[in-house]
Design an enzyme around this catalytic site. Structure first.
Site, PDB file in Angstrom:
ATOM      1  N   ALA A   1       1.100  -1.146  -0.011  1.00  0.00           N
ATOM      2  CA  ALA A   1       0.084   0.036   0.139  1.00  0.00           C
ATOM      3  C   ALA A   1       0.965   1.373  -0.162  1.00  0.00           C
ATOM      4  O   ALA A   1       0.272   2.353   0.232  1.00  0.00           O
ATOM      5  CB  ALA A   1      -0.836   0.026   1.198  1.00  0.00           C
ATOM      6  N   HIS A   2       2.091   1.148  -0.183  1.00  0.00           N
ATOM      7  CA  HIS A   2       2.843   2.231  -0.243  1.00  0.00           C
ATOM      8  C   HIS A   2       2.952   3.116  -1.205  1.00  0.00           C
ATOM      9  O   HIS A   2       2.928   2.366  -2.394  1.00  0.00           O
ATOM     10  CB  HIS A   2       4.487   1.753   0.279  1.00  0.00           C
ATOM     11  CG  HIS A   2       4.731   1.450   1.709  1.00  0.00           C
ATOM     12  ND1 HIS A   2       5.662   1.849   2.262  1.00  0.00           N
ATOM     13  CD2 HIS A   2       4.016   0.488   2.414  1.00  0.00           C
ATOM     14  CE1 HIS A   2       5.627   1.331   3.522  1.00  0.00           C
ATOM     15  NE2 HIS A   2       4.601   0.296   3.820  1.00  0.00           N
TER      16      HIS A   2
ATOM     17  N   ASP B   1       0.863  -3.815  13.371  1.00  0.00           N
ATOM     18  CA  ASP B   1       1.092  -3.062  12.082  1.00  0.00           C
ATOM     19  C   ASP B   1      -0.444  -2.356  11.887  1.00  0.00           C
ATOM     20  O   ASP B   1      -0.961  -2.389  10.997  1.00  0.00           O
ATOM     21  CB  ASP B   1       1.318  -3.955  10.931  1.00  0.00           C
ATOM     22  CG  ASP B   1       1.866  -3.312   9.518  1.00  0.00           C
ATOM     23  OD1 ASP B   1       1.657  -3.920   8.543  1.00  0.00           O
ATOM     24  OD2 ASP B   1       2.117  -2.136   9.737  1.00  0.00           O
TER      25      ASP B   1
END
Lengths: 409, 276
Positions: free
Chosen positions: A154-155, A294
């Site tokens: 998702a970066h 996370d």
């Protein structure tokens, strides 16, 4: 204030009627605390000839070292990677709201961001001791931007970088400084990563491998250069293959430096890792397993639709989806839920489950003398749990910082 | 003398523990009335699990005794004889020992009063006999050179001054010593035989320890035991408390559990008669 001159005069508190996690086992022992540290009662008895000033009955509960979360991106609507004017209050809010989860220390995590964000945010997240105001900040975990394009997850693609040109200098320029940084996740297959890893390790920063397509050989070399952690095992890396196990193979590699073993983070929410995969990792290398959340900003927001920055997120129980889709949008399981799920999924002992959330992260960060343990002299950060590992109370420096509703009556 | 014979080690320990507990309760200790208990150790001073750790883990941490009331001979004192004299003085100041609990070695010694010790000896430094050194070697990984050869000990005379003495003897390897102690004469080679001349001694042992005794002796005391058991059972109606003391020199373990409500009512002044 811990220790110091006033410690000898500080009141001695004896927690009785409890089982404490000490020496890798749950012992029927009392826990003695003074001046924010765990006290050796034998010395108190024979040398100082004193008894406790106060006794607290723990109702037969388990006393475990406070949980340490080394990967948490935000929560309760707060996003650590967002460059606001007042990042500090966002961190403080999360620090306070994770106390009921049993977390007494954490590493706020920043995902891949442009250099401006790092410059603005990093100085606003200093290392800080915990207390009634919230869990302690051990340092920042920088996840990216030096990661693999393929495995960015998702970066944001636009902000991925490499340090091929000037190695460590590039890294320093991107982050603007490493003052409050504790962990850096990078992909070891990037050019000149060894120099960078060595430089970071020399500064005492923990290097973690993740978001990478490295093969086992590259990963092993990275560990030999100083890497000690794997970011969320199985996720954002090549899958295990029997002829090239990739980063996963580090769990059983025989080419690691002598006397050292690799630590690896796992999100045990029952969603991001199949329980069978969790078991395989745990059985292969139980001492290295570190439970992480996370967690994303949707943590703790409750069921329903929420707006987080540019995203619309739908929360349903322990799952967060991008609104209107079935795409997972990050984990939102609190740390104590992860511990319970880990215990149930692996069938491991209660001691192992508790150590995975406390002792192992402390060992990873080299803090095992003060955190993650209830040995004499350690910081008195601990959590009171019932037999099903639900948090009843949280203590930091021997002070009660959170208590469950039923316990308050 | 009373000789109480139980079937096995666990029962003997339990019986002894309950007896001590009831003794203390009958004494009705209070703010100005302290019960003085003398206890043995079983470990040499330099043992890795030091004597202090041993006493802490097995006794002190389970009770709420005021640390100032726990007196232990310090084998590391600069002037050992002064330390011993001070210890005797403390016992006297406390009004003497109410109950001394001890065991015997295979050579019949009480505390570290080895064969040949004066039967009127006081607390002093003592050279250990070979038997004792051999017995203690197991705490030093079998290395004889590491076992201390000297120890501080209460004397036979010191223990004889106690108002009541209880000796625990279990195991077949102690059987001959028990025989010498109670069926033969008073002899400084078997120092525990001195208690034949004490007005109130009770020997608690298991079946194995009676193996060298005459059948007649055993039968006599077993008959007496029934009476004692009845007496204690009736005491239990008044004092429904369980106290299990862990006396580690007899090898196995039981955890110490005692209701805090009882221990808070008592102040135990602990004067130690030591196996160091």
């Amino acid at each position: 204030m811990r220790g110091g001159q006033g410690a000898a005069r500080a009141p001695v508190i004896q927690f009785t009627n409890c089982r404490i996690l000490r020496g890798r086992a749950l012992l029927r022992e009392d826990l003695w605390v003074r001046g924010g540290r765990i006290l050796d009662p034998e010395k108190l008895f024979f040398e100082e000839r004193r008894v406790a000033d106060e006794q607290r009955d723990c109702g037969g509960c388990i006393l475990a070292p406070g949980f340490i979360d080394v990967q948490i991106n935000g929560g309760f609507g707060v996003d650590f990677s967002q460059a606001t004017e007042d990042v500090g209050s966002g961190v403080a809010l999360v620090a306070r709201r994770i106390l009921p989860h049993g977390v007494t220390s954490f590493c706020p995590t920043l995902v891949t961001s442009p250099p401006e964000v790092y410059c603005k945010v990093l100085p606003q997240i200093p290392v800080k001791s915990g207390g009634p105001h919230g869990a302690g900040v051990l340092g920042v975990h920088l996840e990216g931007p030096f990661i693999s394009h393929e495995k960015r997850g998702a970066h944001p693609e636009a902000h991925l970088r490499s340090f091929e040109a000037n190695a460590f200098q590039d890294l320093l320029a991107t982050y603007g400084g490493l003052d409050n940084v504790r962990i850096v996740t990078l992909a070891p297959e990037l050019g000149r990563s060894h120099e960078v890893i060595r430089a970071l390790t020399a500064l005492g920063i923990c290097v973690s491998l993740g978001h990478s397509v490295a093969d086992l050989g590259t990963a092993e070399e990275a560990v030999q250069s100083g890497a000690t952690f794997i970011t969320h095992l199985f996720n954002a890396m090549l899958p295990f293959h029997h002829r090239d196990p990739g980063i996963v193979g580090l769990l059983t590699s025989d080419r690691l430096p002598l006397g050292r073993h690799i630590f690896y983070g796992m999100i045990a929410d029952g969603i991001h890792t199949n329980p069978a995969a969790l078991r395989i990792a745990h059985r292969a290398h139980p001492e290295g397993l570190v439970l992480v959340t996370d967690a994303v900003p949707a943590l703790g927001l409750g069921n329903g639709r929420h707006t987080l920055g540019q995203q619309e997120v739908e929360v349903d129980g322990l799952t967060a989806y991008v609104a209107g889709t079935n795409t997972l949008s990050g984990s939102i399981a609190p740390m104590d839920t992860c511990v319970r799920h880990f215990l149930q999924a692996t069938g491991c002992s209660v001691e192992s489950a508790l150590e995975a959330a406390s002792l192992h992260p402390a060992q990873l960060l080299g803090l095992e003398k003060h955190k993650g343990t209830l040995d004499f002299g350690a910081d008195a950060d601990f959590v009171v749990l019932d037999d099903s590992l639900h948090v009843r109370a949280t203590y930091i420096s021997g002070e009660l910082v959170w208590q469950a509703e039923e316990a308050r009556q | 003398m009373r000789l109480v014979i139980l079937d096995n080690y666990d029962l003997a320990s339990e019986w002894a523990a309950k007896y001590i507990c009831n003794r203390i309760i009958q004494f009705r200790p209070g703010q100005d009335r302290y019960f003085t208990l003398g206890l043995p150790t079983g470990l040499p001073r330099n043992h890795p699990e030091s004597y202090h750790s041993y006493m802490w883990n097995n006794f002190f941490k389970h009770i709420d005794i005021d640390p100032n009331n726990a007196h232990i001979l310090d084998g590391n004192a600069t002037d050992l004889q002064a330390e011993c004299d001070a210890f005797e003085k403390k016992i006297k100041e406390a009004g003497g020992i109410d109950l001394f609990v001890g065991g015997i070695g295979p050579d019949g010694h009480i505390a570290f009063n080895e064969p040949g010790s004066s039967l009127v000896s006081r607390t002093r430094v003592k050279t250990l006999a070979m038997d004792t050194i051999l017995a203690n070697a197991k705490y030093f990984d079998g290395d004889l050179s590491k076992v201390p050869t000297m120890a501080l000990t209460v004397g036979v005379g010191t223990v004889m001054d106690a108002r009541e003495v209880m000796i625990l003897i279990t195991g077949a390897h102690k059987a001959f010593a028990l025989y010498k102690a109670i069926e033969e004469g008073v002899n400084h080679m078997w120092t525990v035989s001195a208690f034949q001349q004490h007005p109130r001694t009770i020997f608690v042992c298991d079946e194995d320890a009676t193996l060298e005794l005459r059948v007649k002796t055993v039968k006599y005391f077993k008959g007496e035991l029934t009476g004692l058991v009845r007496m204690l059972k009736s005491l239990r109606n008044y004092f429904p408390l369980e106290l299990y003391i862990f006396l580690k020199r007899f090898r196995t373990s039981a955890s110490v559990r005692m209701p805090p409500s009882i221990w808070r009512k008592m102040d135990l002044q602990y004067c130690s008669g030591l196996y160091i």
